[in-house]
Design a protein around this motif. Sequence first.
Motif, short mmCIF file in Angstrom:
data_model
loop_
_atom_site.label_atom_id
_atom_site.label_comp_id
_atom_site.label_asym_id
_atom_site.label_seq_id
_atom_site.Cartn_x
_atom_site.Cartn_y
_atom_site.Cartn_z
N ARG A 314 0.83 -1.21 0.00
CA ARG A 314 0.00 0.00 0.00
C ARG A 314 0.87 1.26 0.00
O ARG A 314 0.52 2.26 -0.64
CB ARG A 314 -0.93 -0.02 1.22
CG ARG A 314 -1.88 1.17 1.31
CD ARG A 314 -2.80 1.21 0.09
NE ARG A 314 -3.72 2.32 0.15
CZ ARG A 314 -4.94 2.24 0.65
NH1 ARG A 314 -5.39 1.10 1.17
NH2 ARG A 314 -5.73 3.28 0.64
N SER A 315 1.98 1.23 0.71
CA SER A 315 2.83 2.41 0.76
C SER A 315 3.44 2.71 -0.61
O SER A 315 3.65 3.88 -0.96
CB SER A 315 3.95 2.23 1.80
OG SER A 315 4.79 1.14 1.45
N LEU A 316 3.71 1.66 -1.40
CA LEU A 316 4.24 1.88 -2.75
C LEU A 316 3.17 2.53 -3.63
O LEU A 316 3.48 3.45 -4.40
CB LEU A 316 4.69 0.55 -3.37
CG LEU A 316 5.15 0.61 -4.84
CD1 LEU A 316 6.33 1.55 -4.99
CD2 LEU A 316 5.49 -0.79 -5.35
N THR A 317 1.93 2.08 -3.50
CA THR A 317 0.84 2.67 -4.28
C THR A 317 0.68 4.15 -3.96
O THR A 317 0.55 4.99 -4.85
CB THR A 317 -0.48 1.94 -4.00
OG1 THR A 317 -0.34 0.56 -4.32
CG2 THR A 317 -1.62 2.52 -4.81
N GLU A 318 0.73 4.47 -2.67
CA GLU A 318 0.57 5.86 -2.26
C GLU A 318 1.73 6.72 -2.75
O GLU A 318 1.54 7.86 -3.18
CB GLU A 318 0.43 5.95 -0.75
CG GLU A 318 -0.88 5.35 -0.22
CD GLU A 318 -0.97 5.40 1.28
OE1 GLU A 318 0.03 5.77 1.94
OE2 GLU A 318 -2.06 5.10 1.82
N ALA A 319 2.94 6.18 -2.67
CA ALA A 319 4.12 6.93 -3.13
C ALA A 319 4.05 7.18 -4.63
O ALA A 319 4.37 8.28 -5.11
CB ALA A 319 5.40 6.18 -2.77
N ALA A 320 3.62 6.17 -5.39
CA ALA A 320 3.52 6.33 -6.84
C ALA A 320 2.40 7.27 -7.22
O ALA A 320 2.52 8.04 -8.19
CB ALA A 320 3.30 4.96 -7.49
N ALA A 321 1.30 7.26 -6.46
CA ALA A 321 0.15 8.12 -6.77
C ALA A 321 0.49 9.59 -6.62
O ALA A 321 -0.15 10.45 -7.23
CB ALA A 321 -1.03 7.77 -5.87
N ARG A 322 1.51 9.91 -5.84
CA ARG A 322 1.90 11.31 -5.67
C ARG A 322 2.45 11.91 -6.96
O ARG A 322 2.50 13.13 -7.11
CB ARG A 322 2.91 11.44 -4.53
CG ARG A 322 2.29 11.31 -3.14
CD ARG A 322 3.22 11.79 -2.05
NE ARG A 322 4.28 10.83 -1.78
CZ ARG A 322 4.19 9.83 -0.91
NH1 ARG A 322 3.07 9.67 -0.22
NH2 ARG A 322 5.19 9.00 -0.71
N PHE A 323 2.88 11.07 -7.90
CA PHE A 323 3.42 11.57 -9.17
C PHE A 323 2.44 12.52 -9.85
O PHE A 323 2.83 13.58 -10.34
CB PHE A 323 3.75 10.39 -10.10
CG PHE A 323 3.94 10.79 -11.54
CD1 PHE A 323 5.09 11.42 -11.95
CD2 PHE A 323 2.95 10.53 -12.48
CE1 PHE A 323 5.27 11.81 -13.28
CE2 PHE A 323 3.12 10.90 -13.81
CZ PHE A 323 4.28 11.54 -14.20
N ALA A 324 1.16 12.15 -9.90
CA ALA A 324 0.17 12.94 -10.62
C ALA A 324 -0.73 13.75 -9.70
O ALA A 324 -1.73 14.30 -10.15
CB ALA A 324 -0.69 12.03 -11.51
N SER A 325 -0.38 13.84 -8.43
CA SER A 325 -1.24 14.57 -7.49
C SER A 325 -0.82 16.03 -7.37
O SER A 325 0.37 16.33 -7.21
CB SER A 325 -1.17 13.93 -6.10
OG SER A 325 -1.86 14.73 -5.15
N PRO A 326 -1.77 16.95 -7.43
CA PRO A 326 -1.42 18.37 -7.23
C PRO A 326 -0.87 18.65 -5.84
O PRO A 326 -0.22 19.67 -5.63
CB PRO A 326 -2.74 19.10 -7.48
CG PRO A 326 -3.81 18.08 -7.33
CD PRO A 326 -3.20 16.78 -7.73
N LEU A 327 -1.10 17.72 -4.90
CA LEU A 327 -0.58 17.92 -3.54
C LEU A 327 0.93 17.71 -3.47
O LEU A 327 1.55 18.03 -2.45
CB LEU A 327 -1.27 16.95 -2.57
CG LEU A 327 -2.80 17.04 -2.48
CD1 LEU A 327 -3.31 16.07 -1.42
CD2 LEU A 327 -3.26 18.45 -2.17
N ASN A 328 1.52 17.18 -4.54
CA ASN A 328 2.95 16.89 -4.54
C ASN A 328 3.80 18.06 -5.05
O ASN A 328 5.02 18.01 -4.96
CB ASN A 328 3.22 15.65 -5.41
CG ASN A 328 4.59 15.06 -5.17
OD1 ASN A 328 4.96 14.80 -4.03
ND2 ASN A 328 5.35 14.86 -6.23
N TYR A 329 3.15 19.10 -5.57
CA TYR A 329 3.90 20.20 -6.20
C TYR A 329 3.38 21.53 -5.66
O TYR A 329 2.18 21.71 -5.47
CB TYR A 329 3.74 20.15 -7.72
CG TYR A 329 4.07 18.79 -8.29
CD1 TYR A 329 5.39 18.40 -8.51
CD2 TYR A 329 3.06 17.87 -8.58
CE1 TYR A 329 5.70 17.15 -9.02
CE2 TYR A 329 3.36 16.61 -9.08
CZ TYR A 329 4.67 16.26 -9.29
OH TYR A 329 4.98 15.00 -9.77
#
Length: 396
Positions: A314-329
Amino acid sequence: MDPDPVEPPIPVPDVPGGDAGARGLPARGDLTLRQRAIVDASAIADIALRTGVASIVATSMVPTTLASMLHPLASRTEHDHMRFYAELASAQDPAVSFPAPTRPPRVSTRRASPVAEMIAHGRVENIRFDSSFTAVNPALRDLCSGFTRNNVVRAQHWRHSDGPHPTLCVIHGFMGSPYLANGLFLSLPWFYRSGYDVLLYTLPFHGRRAERFSPFSGYGFFSHGFAGFSEAMAQAVHDFRSLIDYLESTGVDRVALTGISLGGFTSALLAGVDDRIQAVVPNVPVVTPDRTVDEWFPANKLVALQRLVARTDRSLTEAAARFASPLNYRPLVPKERRLIITGLGDRLAPPQQAEMLWEHWDRCAFHWFPGNHLLHVSQPDYLRRMTRFLQDFMFD
């Protein structure tokens, strides 16, 4: 510019919403009895809509789920893809995650239908050009380059006859690509008559960008696994930036961006990637789609099964999902030019999603209405809010 030029083309109840307070959205007890009744009724209706949408999403996910169950190699490949996007996301650098187009688009235009011009009350053109997008993940470049229909970018342009005007760009939601429907639902004649040119952008795999034999508009967004979704978002960003290049080449010097649902998600992401956007207004946005789908029955059951079979961390999924999340930038649009709109009865893009974006965006302007994902109760109220908000930036 008249701040309240016309009534919205689609009549909706004008029950006022309001701006969020210092602590965020209002508590249930802060609403009037009428607002509370509308929020409760619209939330119940939205749950039914959410189930239908989730069923469609689940249908598009079946091929990748079966591949994970029948071919262990497919699971290992998907894990490799996730690690790739997680590593990109960890840098939190939009220039690395979303490289800018390196060449201007060669755009062709043709006159839109008389119906479109009747609704806009002006000149309307359909535009298209070949996408210059190359998959961010080298392992997916052959797959992505093979999507022949998707790799033709499409948009509709409402233009005034006296030269380029400040332009309001609009991005539709999942499965909601028809230009005429968006023009009416989002009351775009309101803005056109206020002096804006309007550009409606078609997301990847939607409308005429859907690949042949796709069962519905938007199918390709979720039918190629997590990596396919990530690349679809990367292409959505890339192709829209090419559209800004095109607008600039025609003399447009001010671009504002709004979008609804998946379009709200995309517009919020673009606000952290391209500094040419003058103002941004995500409308009922999702910002963590991986968590949102976990709440959507029956799609959440299929996702859970896929994770179980593939033994996905699950932690890998969440880390990868940050790639396209506006919360990451970090947003590149200044704080005073950000406005978020959400519906308190929304259960497809729950208001808590918009509140997360509001926190990330330094508690910028934040407006709520007492409706759900599709029934935008008090839409006239928030249209007036948008008009006042944009006026100072777009028409000084």
